[in-house]
Motif scaffolding. Structure first.
Motif, PDB file in Angstrom:
ATOM      1  N   UNK A  60      81.505  44.176  98.453  1.00  0.00           N
ATOM      2  CA  UNK A  60      80.776  44.081  97.121  1.00  0.00           C
ATOM      3  C   UNK A  60      80.401  43.215  96.979  1.00  0.00           C
ATOM      4  N   UNK A  61      79.192  43.430  96.102  1.00  0.00           N
ATOM      5  CA  UNK A  61      78.430  42.381  95.255  1.00  0.00           C
ATOM      6  C   UNK A  61      78.900  42.256  93.792  1.00  0.00           C
ATOM      7  N   UNK A  62      78.955  40.778  93.432  1.00  0.00           N
ATOM      8  CA  UNK A  62      79.940  40.557  91.940  1.00  0.00           C
ATOM      9  C   UNK A  62      77.865  39.988  91.333  1.00  0.00           C
ATOM     10  N   UNK A  63      77.361  39.572  91.101  1.00  0.00           N
ATOM     11  CA  UNK A  63      76.008  39.599  90.352  1.00  0.00           C
ATOM     12  C   UNK A  63      76.969  38.170  89.250  1.00  0.00           C
TER      13      UNK A  63
ATOM     14  N   UNK B  70      80.556  34.669 100.191  1.00  0.00           N
ATOM     15  CA  UNK B  70      79.235  34.136 100.148  1.00  0.00           C
ATOM     16  C   UNK B  70      77.988  34.043  99.249  1.00  0.00           C
ATOM     17  N   UNK B  71      77.350  33.179  98.356  1.00  0.00           N
ATOM     18  CA  UNK B  71      76.744  33.335  97.233  1.00  0.00           C
ATOM     19  C   UNK B  71      75.611  33.711  98.021  1.00  0.00           C
ATOM     20  N   UNK B  72      74.646  34.701  96.527  1.00  0.00           N
ATOM     21  CA  UNK B  72      73.597  35.108  97.358  1.00  0.00           C
ATOM     22  C   UNK B  72      72.522  34.914  97.762  1.00  0.00           C
ATOM     23  N   UNK B  73      71.884  33.704  98.326  1.00  0.00           N
ATOM     24  CA  UNK B  73      71.268  32.736  99.062  1.00  0.00           C
ATOM     25  C   UNK B  73      71.728  32.453  99.943  1.00  0.00           C
ATOM     26  N   UNK B  74      73.362  32.556 100.201  1.00  0.00           N
ATOM     27  CA  UNK B  74      73.980  32.569 101.745  1.00  0.00           C
ATOM     28  C   UNK B  74      74.544  31.362 102.066  1.00  0.00           C
ATOM     29  N   UNK B  75      75.048  30.822 100.966  1.00  0.00           N
ATOM     30  CA  UNK B  75      75.964  29.624 100.820  1.00  0.00           C
ATOM     31  C   UNK B  75      76.925  30.482 101.267  1.00  0.00           C
ATOM     32  N   UNK B  76      77.890  29.412 101.927  1.00  0.00           N
ATOM     33  CA  UNK B  76      79.154  30.209 102.483  1.00  0.00           C
ATOM     34  C   UNK B  76      80.510  29.455 100.775  1.00  0.00           C
ATOM     35  N   UNK B  77      81.216  30.557 101.312  1.00  0.00           N
ATOM     36  CA  UNK B  77      82.077  30.075 100.194  1.00  0.00           C
ATOM     37  C   UNK B  77      83.767  30.230 100.335  1.00  0.00           C
ATOM     38  N   UNK B  78      84.074  29.451  99.893  1.00  0.00           N
ATOM     39  CA  UNK B  78      85.806  29.815 100.518  1.00  0.00           C
ATOM     40  C   UNK B  78      86.552  30.715  99.677  1.00  0.00           C
ATOM     41  N   UNK B  79      86.998  31.436 100.517  1.00  0.00           N
ATOM     42  CA  UNK B  79      88.511  31.782 100.082  1.00  0.00           C
ATOM     43  C   UNK B  79      89.228  32.664 100.202  1.00  0.00           C
TER      44      UNK B  79
ATOM     45  N   UNK C 171      90.797  34.391  95.927  1.00  0.00           N
ATOM     46  CA  UNK C 171      90.145  33.763  94.794  1.00  0.00           C
ATOM     47  C   UNK C 171      89.444  32.466  95.641  1.00  0.00           C
ATOM     48  N   UNK C 172      88.177  32.867  94.757  1.00  0.00           N
ATOM     49  CA  UNK C 172      86.776  32.295  95.731  1.00  0.00           C
ATOM     50  C   UNK C 172      86.681  30.918  94.875  1.00  0.00           C
ATOM     51  N   UNK C 173      85.654  30.242  95.916  1.00  0.00           N
ATOM     52  CA  UNK C 173      85.056  28.994  94.952  1.00  0.00           C
ATOM     53  C   UNK C 173      84.243  29.042  94.179  1.00  0.00           C
ATOM     54  N   UNK C 174      84.159  27.726  93.375  1.00  0.00           N
ATOM     55  CA  UNK C 174      83.873  28.531  91.597  1.00  0.00           C
ATOM     56  C   UNK C 174      82.179  28.288  92.224  1.00  0.00           C
ATOM     57  N   UNK C 175      81.626  29.109  91.322  1.00  0.00           N
ATOM     58  CA  UNK C 175      79.582  28.923  92.096  1.00  0.00           C
ATOM     59  C   UNK C 175      79.170  29.285  90.682  1.00  0.00           C
ATOM     60  N   UNK C 176      78.406  29.434  90.491  1.00  0.00           N
ATOM     61  CA  UNK C 176      77.109  30.196  89.473  1.00  0.00           C
ATOM     62  C   UNK C 176      76.494  31.064  89.858  1.00  0.00           C
TER      63      UNK C 176
ATOM     64  N   UNK D  15      77.787  36.824  94.131  1.00  0.00           N
ATOM     65  CA  UNK D  15      78.384  36.596  95.109  1.00  0.00           C
ATOM     66  C   UNK D  15      78.738  37.883  95.908  1.00  0.00           C
ATOM     67  N   UNK D  16      78.856  37.642  97.655  1.00  0.00           N
ATOM     68  CA  UNK D  16      78.857  38.688  97.787  1.00  0.00           C
ATOM     69  C   UNK D  16      79.723  38.198  99.203  1.00  0.00           C
ATOM     70  N   UNK D  17      80.901  39.654  99.079  1.00  0.00           N
ATOM     71  CA  UNK D  17      82.051  39.991  99.607  1.00  0.00           C
ATOM     72  C   UNK D  17      82.435  40.747 100.414  1.00  0.00           C
TER      73      UNK D  17
END
Ligand code: ZN
Length: 600
Positions: free
Chosen positions: A23-26, A60-69, A78-83, A86-88
């Motif tokens: 899932x890509x969330x812009x 992860x972010x669109x640039x490839x940084x892992x995010x906690x979920x 819950x996904x951690x904050x980012x600006x 996101x790709x889940x």
């Protein structure tokens, strides 16, 4: 501007039964995006917790940084904050051969969006793009896609981009993937498609008959509600199995599960009961396109799918649908009036065999469907009533009353049309108790007492009087044998009953499936699950033997019964009771036809 949520699903691991989803969330929520998965699917009122089949969930972010979920509860993450976008990604284990979940193996794939696509919380009304991706596996096996999800850009096999208006819209489109038997036809000039998957003697399938009968049924329904029609195209997605049976309705498609014996073959003798059952199922789900998908309870409009939603109205949405599904076979000239009355008598018998109808009203059956109807135990015959079966008798009672009192100038059809025009077409939900008032308003007949007795109370409808003006005699007769389902009686009546549903067990015994309170087996202390092995010293290794023995015994005879409860052997005495009259028979009288109700 609203951003589109991009879902991608790929079927490449049939041996593991895994769909891979992303899932890509812009524009995620800058305070931390949450996602959820439905706990139930509309049309099937049970908490199913589809999330139990999700694995390897990462973000992860669109640039490839892992995010906690992190799961907040079973079906919310819950996904951690980012600006950033996101790709889940996650996997869905798909091994549920039903119309409510998802399945994928070497032979076919099927999924409901409710099982595979998480909802982006706060963006439920955003456009949903869905990429159904061709995989190495699907390409190698020349699989195709069958869905009514609106296509944006797809290849000839149907793989590619689709789009739904929002999440609620998205979950209306189940997707079948595989190699299909594909049939197409027009009904009232609307294109219809049937896709069948599963193992079947396809060269022997009577496709012409199936198409002819489906056209007849669809046209009867389309003509009843008149234009504008609720959809521009319609799809029957059919999965064929050994012994499955069931369906789930959607806005312009239905997913059906049936046995290969339900289908018509070139050498099938018609009308074959099993095929008629299948046509009834098609007729039922198609009717739901109006009744429940568009004419619907207010509480079902944008229903939250994280907890049960309660309504008294399923007597209308399932009961009325069940009443019409069989009637349409007659109106479509597939069965004549005698065949219809026999099938109706069997349907009615299912209610008259349920002493539970005096314990629970149909309205309560609807309200508590989540725990009672959808979670029936072996005591259900004694404790509940089905809003399908008794709901359909309420529909029958309404139809006969309206026709008799208006000399056939009106019928239940008038109420349906009114609901379609004033609610369905206007996208207006029905508040609780509204339909009962509408029945009286449309027909000018006061149904207050009727609903009090039969819908909110537990009384039996007075079918002797209701059928009388139509020249049909309603009678209750005792069962002929242990397998008697009601309808026209052909065999000699035996006078003994045991008050139980019995099956042949693999252990060469007779298994007790259900026991009716206050009847012979119940009084003798025999319970469901017990295995009867001998009566009066005779081995009872199948029901036929028991039936033969019953035929030479009389009321008040006492027989000795040996049975196992689990692995413990017990003996008891059964006092044989007289058969109670709980099988319905409908017979035409000399007056039949004066007030026309049926075709032919
Ligand atoms: Zn239904």
């Amino acid at each position: 501007m609203q951003t589109t949520i991009q879902y991608t699903i790929s079927a490449n691991k049939p041996h593991q039964h895994i769909f891979e989803v992303s899932i890509q969330i812009t524009n995620p929520n800058p305070n931390g995006q949450q996602l959820s998965l439905p706990k139930w699917i509309p049309g099937s009122y049970l908490i199913r917790d589809f999330s139990k089949h999700l694995n390897k969930i990462t973000a992860q972010t669109i640039t490839g940084t892992n995010l906690t979920i992190t799961p907040l509860e079973t079906s919310i993450w819950q996904i951690e904050k980012t600006n950033q976008s996101i790709i889940v990604e996650y996997q869905v284990y798909a091994w549920d051969l039903s119309v409510r979940g998802s399945i994928f193996d070497h032979h076919h794939a099927f999924f409901n969006p409710t099982s595979v696509f998480m909802q982006v919380i706060g963006q439920e009304d955003h456009l949903c793009s869905v990429l159904i991706e061709a995989s190495n596996f699907t390409e190698e096996h020349h699989w195709k896609v069958a869905t009514t999800l609106p296509a944006v850009q797809i290849n000839t096999e149907g793989f590619g981009q689709y789009q739904a208006n929002n999440y609620q819209d998205l979950i209306e489109y189940p997707v079948a993937i595989g190699t299909f038997i594909e049939l197409t036809f027009n009904a009232c000039n609307l294109p219809h498609k049937v896709v069948l998957t599963g193992k079947i003697e396809s060269s022997k399938l009577d496709e012409k008959r199936l198409i002819k009968d489906l056209i007849a049924i669809c046209e009867v329904e389309l003509k009843l509600f008149k234009q504008p029609y609720p959809f521009k195209e319609y799809l029957f997605q059919i999965m064929i199995t050994e012994d499955g049976y069931g369906g789930l309705e959607h806005t312009n498609s239905t997913a059906l599960l049936c046995s290969r014996n339900n289908l018509p073959y070139l050498n099938t003798q018609h009308p074959a009961d099993k095929y008629l059952n299948f046509l009834e199922l098609c007729s039922h789900e198609y009717f739901h396109s109006w009744n429940v998908k568009r004419i619907k309870p207010q509480v079902y409009q944008n229903a939250k799918l994280d907890k049960p939603v309660y309504t008294n109205q399923l007597w209308w949405f399932e009961g009325i649908t069940s009443f019409y599904d069989g009637l349409f076979l007659n109106h479509a000239n597939i069965i004549n009036s005698d065949q219809y009355l026999d099938r109706l008598a069997k349907e009615m018998t299912r209610v008259y065999r349920m002493p539970g109808r005096f314990q629970q009203s149909v309205a309560e059956s609807s309200w508590l469907t989540w725990t009672k109807f959808y979670q029936q135990d072996e005591n259900a015959v004694n404790s509940i009533i089905s809003y399908y079966t008794k709901g359909s008798l309420i529909a029958l009672g309404l139809d006969l009353t309206i026709r008799a009192k208006t000399n056939n100038k009106q019928s239940l059809n008038n109420i349906l049309l009114n609901l379609w025009q004033n609610y369905g077409l206007k996208n207006k939900g029905l508040p609780e108790f509204a339909i009962e008032k509408i029945c009286s308003q449309v027909t000018g007949i006061d149904f207050t007492e009727f609903f009090k007795k039969y819908l909110y109370g537990t009384q039996d409808l007075d079918f002797i009087s209701l059928f009388e003006p139509f020249g049909i005699e309603f009678t209750l007769r005792p069962a002929n044998d242990l397998k008697d389902l009601g309808g026209t009686s052909k065999t000699q009546i035996t006078s003994i009953q045991l008050g139980a549903n019995l099956t042949n067990s693999q252990n060469k015994s007779i298994k007790v499936a259900q026991v009716w309170n206050e009847q012979s087996l119940s009084k003798a202390g025999i319970a469901s699950g017990d295995e009867i092995i001998a009566i009066n010293g005779y081995r009872m290794d199948n029901i036929e033997k028991l039936t033969e023995l019953m035929q030479i015994l009389d009321q008040n005879d006492i027989v000795e019964c040996h049975y196992f409860r689990r692995d413990e052997l017990y003996t008891t005495n059964i006092i044989l009771q007289n058969n109670i009259a709980d099988r319905v028979e409908l017979i035409k009288t000399a007056n039949y036809g004066k007030l026309a109700w049926l075709q032919n």
